[in-house]
Design an enzyme around this catalytic site. Structure first.
Site, PDB file in Angstrom:
ATOM      1  N   HIS A  10       0.987  -1.164  -0.103  1.00  0.00           N
ATOM      2  CA  HIS A  10      -0.096   0.024  -0.082  1.00  0.00           C
ATOM      3  C   HIS A  10       0.926   1.128   0.047  1.00  0.00           C
ATOM      4  CE1 HIS A  10      -3.384  -2.707   0.843  1.00  0.00           C
ATOM      5  NE2 HIS A  10      -4.086  -1.673   0.905  1.00  0.00           N
ATOM      6  N   SER A  11       2.001   1.202   0.500  1.00  0.00           N
ATOM      7  CA  SER A  11       2.868   2.196   0.568  1.00  0.00           C
ATOM      8  C   SER A  11       4.181   2.171  -0.317  1.00  0.00           C
ATOM      9  CB  SER A  11       3.543   2.360   1.947  1.00  0.00           C
ATOM     10  OG  SER A  11       4.778   3.135   2.134  1.00  0.00           O
TER      11      SER A  11
END
Lengths: 128, 210
Positions: A10-11
């Protein structure tokens, strides 16, 4: 050709950091791509970015994918469907922690192991 | 719902897209607040990005026959949402498109909807009773199959979303919270109810005008 490794977080920071650790521990020879962040650059994942990452390390040896949380997994599955048969059958999502799994999978891949062995090695890290 | 064959015109589809986009935009903050309570707090903004992307491409999407338009809208959600709801809502629309004939009556729509809900369950590796969007989609699917009226289907969706409040999450990020997920409405269920009620209101208004 060796199995390719794709890291999907997600990052973007987690994905890039994981890729850096793989490079340092396994070396430059492993086929490695990473992506992270939603289509607007926030936390999340982008199906197009995952497809691009899978394409960039693609070979007939296959691709092992390491993901973090739920959306990364379902978006990676979606990316495989868009890529389609027969190549999608040579792409596997590992049920493994993203950092440790990526390092273990890349180590195995760098040694020329098959896709099944690469995935199994990464998944040995997962609780049963 | 009437038993007559329906074909949505390009204008119908544009109006539906506009109505869904507006409903999601108006409720984006509420959806995000629900998701902050039991998820990762991005549901409203992700859904808004998805429906904004569909609306931005509405002319091209609505030039297609309804089944292909649904598939194209689903693919837009998949490519633009960025969270888990992208593949889930995208799969719902894409499977509906794959399963629906160009001219359809209520029975055919109910059959296609049932297939679409099963596809969402397979995509999410989930089932009913786990505090997910399926807890709205299955009751809606049953109501459609039973030939309920538009108003009744909308009410079923709203009640089903409310019924997720006391549930304990077994799937998705909320499941990490275990019992602490009890007492909050599931954000995905809220979105489903919102969309079903928006579509139902549009159909009612159209039938009333006819």
């Amino acid at each position: 050709m060796n199995v390719g490794i794709v890291i999907v977080s997600h990052s973007p920071l987690v994905a890039e950091g994981t890729a850096q650790m793989v490079r340092q521990m396994v070396g430059e020879e492993v086929r490695l791509a990473w992506c992270g962040g939603d289509p607007d650059g926030g936390l999340g994942t982008s199906v197009q970015a995952i497809i691009d990452a899978m394409e960039s390390v693609w070979s007939d040896a296959g691709v092992a994918v390491l993901v973090d949380l739920g959306g990364a997994e379902s978006n990676s599955e979606m990316a495989m469907e868009v890529i389609g048969e027969p190549r999608s059958a040579r792409i596997r999502i590992c049920n493994a922690p993203i950092v440790e799994g990526a390092v273990m999978a890349a180590t195995e891949a760098a040694g020329g192991s098959s896709l099944a062995t690469v995935v199994a090695t990464a998944e040995e890290l997962s609780p049963l | 719902m009437s038993k007559t064959m329906t074909r949505l015109t390009s204008e119908d589809m544009k109006a539906l897209i506009g109505a869904m986009q507006a409903a999601i935009a108006e409720n984006a903050e509420r959806l995000t607040a629900l998701d902050q309570a039991i998820g990762d707090g991005d549901h409203g903004i992700n859904m808004k990005r998805g429906f904004d992307a569909i609306a931005a491409d509405a002319d091209a999407i609505c030039d297609k026959p309804t089944p292909q338009a649904l598939s194209a809208a689903g693919m837009k959600l998949v490519m633009s949402v960025g969270g888990a709801s992208g593949p889930l809502f995208g799969t719902l629309f894409m499977t509906l498109g794959k399963s629906l004939p160009e001219d359809f009556e209520c029975g055919a729509f109910a059959d296609a909807f049932a297939k679409a809900v099963d596809a969402v369950a397979a995509r999410g590796k989930s089932s009913a009773g786990q505090k997910t969007m399926l807890d709205v989609l299955y009751p809606v699917s049953d109501a459609l199959a039973a030939g309920k009226s538009v108003g009744e289907v909308a009410a079923v969706a709203a009640e089903a979303a409310e019924a997720t409040v006391p549930m304990e999450a077994k799937r998705g990020r909320a499941s990490f919270l275990g019992e602490r997920s009890i007492g909050h409405m599931d954000p995905g269920s809220c979105s489903c109810s919102l969309l079903v009620n928006t579509i139902a209101a549009w159909i009612s208004a159209k039938e009333h005008a006819a």
